[in-house]
Design a protein around this motif. Structure first.
Motif, PDB file in Angstrom:
ATOM      1  N   ARG A 378       0.835  -1.207   0.000  1.00  0.00           N
ATOM      2  CA  ARG A 378       0.000   0.000   0.000  1.00  0.00           C
ATOM      3  C   ARG A 378       0.867   1.254   0.000  1.00  0.00           C
ATOM      4  O   ARG A 378       1.801   1.375   0.790  1.00  0.00           O
ATOM      5  N   ALA A 379       0.524   2.153  -0.899  1.00  0.00           N
ATOM      6  CA  ALA A 379       1.127   3.484  -0.894  1.00  0.00           C
ATOM      7  C   ALA A 379       0.034   4.471  -0.495  1.00  0.00           C
ATOM      8  O   ALA A 379      -1.017   4.539  -1.141  1.00  0.00           O
ATOM      9  N   ILE A 380       0.253   5.210   0.579  1.00  0.00           N
ATOM     10  CA  ILE A 380      -0.739   6.162   1.093  1.00  0.00           C
ATOM     11  C   ILE A 380      -0.182   7.565   0.915  1.00  0.00           C
ATOM     12  O   ILE A 380       0.848   7.911   1.499  1.00  0.00           O
ATOM     13  N   ILE A 381      -0.845   8.359   0.085  1.00  0.00           N
ATOM     14  CA  ILE A 381      -0.423   9.738  -0.183  1.00  0.00           C
ATOM     15  C   ILE A 381      -1.364  10.654   0.561  1.00  0.00           C
ATOM     16  O   ILE A 381      -2.585  10.656   0.313  1.00  0.00           O
ATOM     17  N   TRP A 382      -0.835  11.446   1.469  1.00  0.00           N
ATOM     18  CA  TRP A 382      -1.681  12.269   2.335  1.00  0.00           C
ATOM     19  C   TRP A 382      -2.067  13.572   1.658  1.00  0.00           C
ATOM     20  O   TRP A 382      -1.234  14.258   1.067  1.00  0.00           O
ATOM     21  N   ARG A 383      -3.344  13.926   1.782  1.00  0.00           N
ATOM     22  CA  ARG A 383      -3.872  15.188   1.257  1.00  0.00           C
ATOM     23  C   ARG A 383      -3.993  16.227   2.364  1.00  0.00           C
ATOM     24  O   ARG A 383      -4.515  17.311   2.130  1.00  0.00           O
ATOM     25  N   THR A 384      -3.543  15.895   3.555  1.00  0.00           N
ATOM     26  CA  THR A 384      -3.672  16.791   4.704  1.00  0.00           C
ATOM     27  C   THR A 384      -2.319  16.973   5.366  1.00  0.00           C
ATOM     28  O   THR A 384      -1.440  16.121   5.259  1.00  0.00           O
ATOM     29  N   ASN A 385      -2.171  18.102   6.074  1.00  0.00           N
ATOM     30  CA  ASN A 385      -0.971  18.334   6.881  1.00  0.00           C
ATOM     31  C   ASN A 385      -1.258  18.158   8.366  1.00  0.00           C
ATOM     32  O   ASN A 385      -0.444  18.555   9.208  1.00  0.00           O
ATOM     33  N   ASP A 386      -2.412  17.589   8.704  1.00  0.00           N
ATOM     34  CA  ASP A 386      -2.774  17.420  10.107  1.00  0.00           C
ATOM     35  C   ASP A 386      -1.830  16.403  10.750  1.00  0.00           C
ATOM     36  O   ASP A 386      -1.977  15.189  10.596  1.00  0.00           O
ATOM     37  N   ALA A 387      -0.853  16.909  11.493  1.00  0.00           N
ATOM     38  CA  ALA A 387       0.192  16.047  12.051  1.00  0.00           C
ATOM     39  C   ALA A 387      -0.380  14.996  12.994  1.00  0.00           C
ATOM     40  O   ALA A 387       0.070  13.851  13.012  1.00  0.00           O
ATOM     41  N   LYS A 388      -1.390  15.375  13.775  1.00  0.00           N
ATOM     42  CA  LYS A 388      -1.950  14.432  14.744  1.00  0.00           C
ATOM     43  C   LYS A 388      -2.687  13.308  14.030  1.00  0.00           C
ATOM     44  O   LYS A 388      -2.565  12.138  14.404  1.00  0.00           O
ATOM     45  N   LEU A 389      -3.446  13.635  12.988  1.00  0.00           N
ATOM     46  CA  LEU A 389      -4.190  12.619  12.251  1.00  0.00           C
ATOM     47  C   LEU A 389      -3.233  11.607  11.626  1.00  0.00           C
ATOM     48  O   LEU A 389      -3.436  10.388  11.723  1.00  0.00           O
ATOM     49  N   ILE A 390      -2.180  12.103  10.992  1.00  0.00           N
ATOM     50  CA  ILE A 390      -1.203  11.208  10.358  1.00  0.00           C
ATOM     51  C   ILE A 390      -0.503  10.364  11.409  1.00  0.00           C
ATOM     52  O   ILE A 390      -0.298   9.166  11.232  1.00  0.00           O
ATOM     53  N   ALA A 391      -0.143  10.985  12.520  1.00  0.00           N
ATOM     54  CA  ALA A 391       0.550  10.255  13.586  1.00  0.00           C
ATOM     55  C   ALA A 391      -0.326   9.147  14.163  1.00  0.00           C
ATOM     56  O   ALA A 391       0.154   8.044  14.431  1.00  0.00           O
ATOM     57  N   GLN A 392      -1.616   9.419  14.355  1.00  0.00           N
ATOM     58  CA  GLN A 392      -2.515   8.403  14.906  1.00  0.00           C
ATOM     59  C   GLN A 392      -2.686   7.239  13.938  1.00  0.00           C
ATOM     60  O   GLN A 392      -2.726   6.083  14.345  1.00  0.00           O
ATOM     61  N   PHE A 393      -2.766   7.560  12.640  1.00  0.00           N
ATOM     62  CA  PHE A 393      -2.880   6.507  11.633  1.00  0.00           C
ATOM     63  C   PHE A 393      -1.649   5.609  11.681  1.00  0.00           C
ATOM     64  O   PHE A 393      -1.754   4.380  11.696  1.00  0.00           O
ATOM     65  N   ARG A 394      -0.475   6.214  11.705  1.00  0.00           N
ATOM     66  CA  ARG A 394       0.759   5.429  11.744  1.00  0.00           C
ATOM     67  C   ARG A 394       0.863   4.638  13.046  1.00  0.00           C
ATOM     68  O   ARG A 394       1.325   3.497  13.054  1.00  0.00           O
ATOM     69  N   ALA A 395       0.449   5.250  14.133  1.00  0.00           N
ATOM     70  CA  ALA A 395       0.555   4.590  15.427  1.00  0.00           C
ATOM     71  C   ALA A 395      -0.373   3.388  15.526  1.00  0.00           C
ATOM     72  O   ALA A 395      -0.023   2.375  16.131  1.00  0.00           O
ATOM     73  N   ASP A 396      -1.567   3.482  14.930  1.00  0.00           N
ATOM     74  CA  ASP A 396      -2.471   2.330  14.924  1.00  0.00           C
ATOM     75  C   ASP A 396      -1.838   1.154  14.185  1.00  0.00           C
ATOM     76  O   ASP A 396      -1.920   0.006  14.627  1.00  0.00           O
ATOM     77  N   LEU A 397      -1.190   1.442  13.054  1.00  0.00           N
ATOM     78  CA  LEU A 397      -0.494   0.392  12.321  1.00  0.00           C
ATOM     79  C   LEU A 397       0.658  -0.171  13.143  1.00  0.00           C
ATOM     80  O   LEU A 397       0.902  -1.375  13.161  1.00  0.00           O
ATOM     81  N   TYR A 398       1.368   0.727  13.814  1.00  0.00           N
ATOM     82  CA  TYR A 398       2.508   0.324  14.637  1.00  0.00           C
ATOM     83  C   TYR A 398       2.067  -0.605  15.761  1.00  0.00           C
ATOM     84  O   TYR A 398       2.682  -1.640  16.012  1.00  0.00           O
ATOM     85  N   ALA A 399       0.966  -0.242  16.430  1.00  0.00           N
ATOM     86  CA  ALA A 399       0.473  -1.057  17.539  1.00  0.00           C
ATOM     87  C   ALA A 399       0.012  -2.424  17.044  1.00  0.00           C
ATOM     88  O   ALA A 399       0.306  -3.457  17.650  1.00  0.00           O
TER      89      ALA A 399
END
Length: 510
Positions: A378-399
């Motif tokens: 999967r390649a995910i290209i972000w359309r937002t600069n919302d740092a918290k939203l991106i961080a939570q997405f990555r963290a869910d995958l990490y967990a």
């Protein structure tokens, strides 16, 4: 391996890459473990550790010597072809342990002397008997390419001659008639036709009149959703894109471009504007998904457009043992070298390695996720600069990955996830700050602390309103905020797209 690393492996349980052995059992059983590791992703066998529990028992000097000798004999005599291993002794407190490292093999499939093929499945191993799975191992070693297989009952009549003529003119600067050779002979030389004059799978996918007649699953499924959830019932557009690979690429790009915003960056009022995601990013990632598909497990390439991101999903995990960090640095291994060569001649394809690096140069936030179990990338290209939203997405995958691979509890994973979020948010904020400062320096401009605060806020929250900024910023006033936003727009550091309800802010360091 350090003693601390050894202890952590013992505490986290057996996994796909870690096995415990209290002592050396038999060469036959250890050979099965070596074969399974070599056929999968490699791993370590920890001797002196109790199976299942991870209790660290330790080994005597004589046991260390005997196990080391037995391991060497097993690798040389019980596994075909021979596997490469390394051994080392690790000391923890007053106990000693032997670690056997088995590398992932380059000559798969590996077998025991009995002809058995084993692979890892979770913390266990299983024997492979199905021909389709054995072909996957041959493909991993590069000794088998599904793209070269002849398509049964196909013939030269299935070729769209317009595509072939265009190919010869573009690549060789000559028409077919200018070559003093039979067409079938030239097509065999290109890898488009087999020795029995049947089309190859690559030939069908690049030059066929109706490719999906033979490759029914190979298409693009494109969906633009309302919102950010794949489970949502509302969508803006949905379509299946079929045809040759070059045709699907063009139509896939048209779909993506029709679903994305265009913004004005100094262009004429009547101009279309600049695509919110640089076109080169979409081109490189879509081409990679089409060209590097796993033809042993054919499925549709998926283009999913959400409000905050785009996902391009390739039905085929990274090939040849590559990891995400490898491709970010330009490393490349080709699952379908013939298809890659045809793409380089018929499209704007430049290869997996250079394409990923080129996409990453565009200052767009992209996440790459290699999903081994699902056999997809999967390649995910972000359309937002919302740092918290991106961080939570990555963290869910990490967990999720931490629970799956390391076997820790959900509560521990949640704590690690929260720590990861904070770390990632800070990294994102630092990146935004640097981006703003870079633009200001390059333009030889100065801005006030209030203006900097506004830029940072809207970079993180592009859909927020002016009132949102005032309500969430101590000491901010309406008059001062309006004045500061006006000045930032004059300096072309901040731009507003759309109306009050559906509009968003663009910070130009993007």
């Amino acid at each position: 391996m350090t003693s601390e690393e050894f202890v952590e492996l013992c505490q986290c349980g057996e996994t796909t890459t870690v096995q415990y052995k209290e002592s050396f059992t038999t060469q036959t059983k250890i050979a099965q473990e070596m074969v399974a590791f070599a056929n999968t992703h490699g791993g370590v066998i920890l001797f002196g550790v109790r199976d299942k529990t991870g209790e660290m028992l330790g080994l005597t000097f004589k046991q260390l010597q005997n196990i080391g000798l037995d391991l060497g004999n097993t690798a040389n005599e019980q596994v075909k072809p021979n596997v490469y291993i390394e051994t080392e002794v690790v000391k923890v407190d007053d106990k000693r342990f032997l670690v056997c490292h088995v590398a992932e093999g380059r000559n798969k499939p590996y077998k025991t002397n009995n002809g058995e093929i084993w692979v890892k499945q979770g913390q266990d191993k299983r024997r492979v008997t199905e021909n389709s799975e054995i072909l996957v191992l041959f493909q991993d070693s590069g000794s088998y390419h599904a793209e070269e297989i002849a398509v049964r009952d196909s013939s030269i009549n299935e070729i769209e001659m317009t595509y072939i003529r265009d190919y010869f003119l573009k690549v060789y600067g000559k028409s077919i008639e200018d070559f003093d050779q039979p067409l079938e002979s030239m097509l065999r030389s290109l890898g488009v036709m087999s020795a029995k004059n049947e089309l190859t799978r690559a030939g069908v996918l690049y030059f066929g009149k109706h490719p999906q007649k033979y490759e029914r699953a190979f298409k693009i499924k494109a969906v633009a959703f309302v919102g950010n959830s794949i489970g949502g019932s509302e969508y803006i557009d949905s379509r299946d894109i079929e045809g040759t690979i070059p045709w699907m690429f063009r139509e896939g790009m048209a779909f993506l471009k029709s679903m994305l915003h265009h913004r004005q960056e100094g262009q004429n009022f009547n101009s279309v504007g600049v695509l919110e995601i640089p076109e080169v990013v979409l081109e490189e990632l879509l081409q990679n998904a089409l060209v590097h598909i796993d033809l042993l497990h054919p499925a549709a390439v998926r283009l999913l457009v959400f409000e905050n991101r785009i996902e391009i999903i390739n039905p085929g995990k990274l090939y040849g043992g590559l990891k995400v960090e490898d491709i970010r640095l330009g490393a490349s291994k080709q699952r379908n070298p013939l298809m890659a060569d045809l793409a380089a001649r018929t499209m704007i394809f430049r290869g997996l390695g250079s394409g990923i690096v080129r996409a990453l140069r565009e200052n767009v936030v992209i996440d790459f996720i290699n999903e081994d179990d699902a056999n997809q990338f999967r390649a995910i290209i972000w359309r937002t600069n919302d740092a918290k939203l991106i961080a939570q997405f990555r963290a869910d995958l990490y967990a999720e990955d931490t629970i799956h691979k390391k076997g820790i509890t959900t509560d521990d994973a949640k704590q690690k996830r929260d720590e990861y979020i904070q770390k990632t948010i800070q990294m994102s904020l630092d990146s935004i700050q640097k981006g703003i400062q870079k633009v200001i320096t390059e333009r030889n401009q100065t801005i006030t602390e209030l203006q900097r605060s506004i830029l940072l806020y809207f970079a993180k929250h592009p859909t927020a309103s002016r009132k949102d900024y005032i309500n969430n910023t101590e000491g901010a006033t309406e008059g001062g905020t309006i004045s500061a936003i006006g000045r930032l727009q004059e300096l072309r550091l901040l731009n507003r797209q759309g109306g009050k309800k559906n509009g968003y802010w663009i910070v130009t360091f993007e």
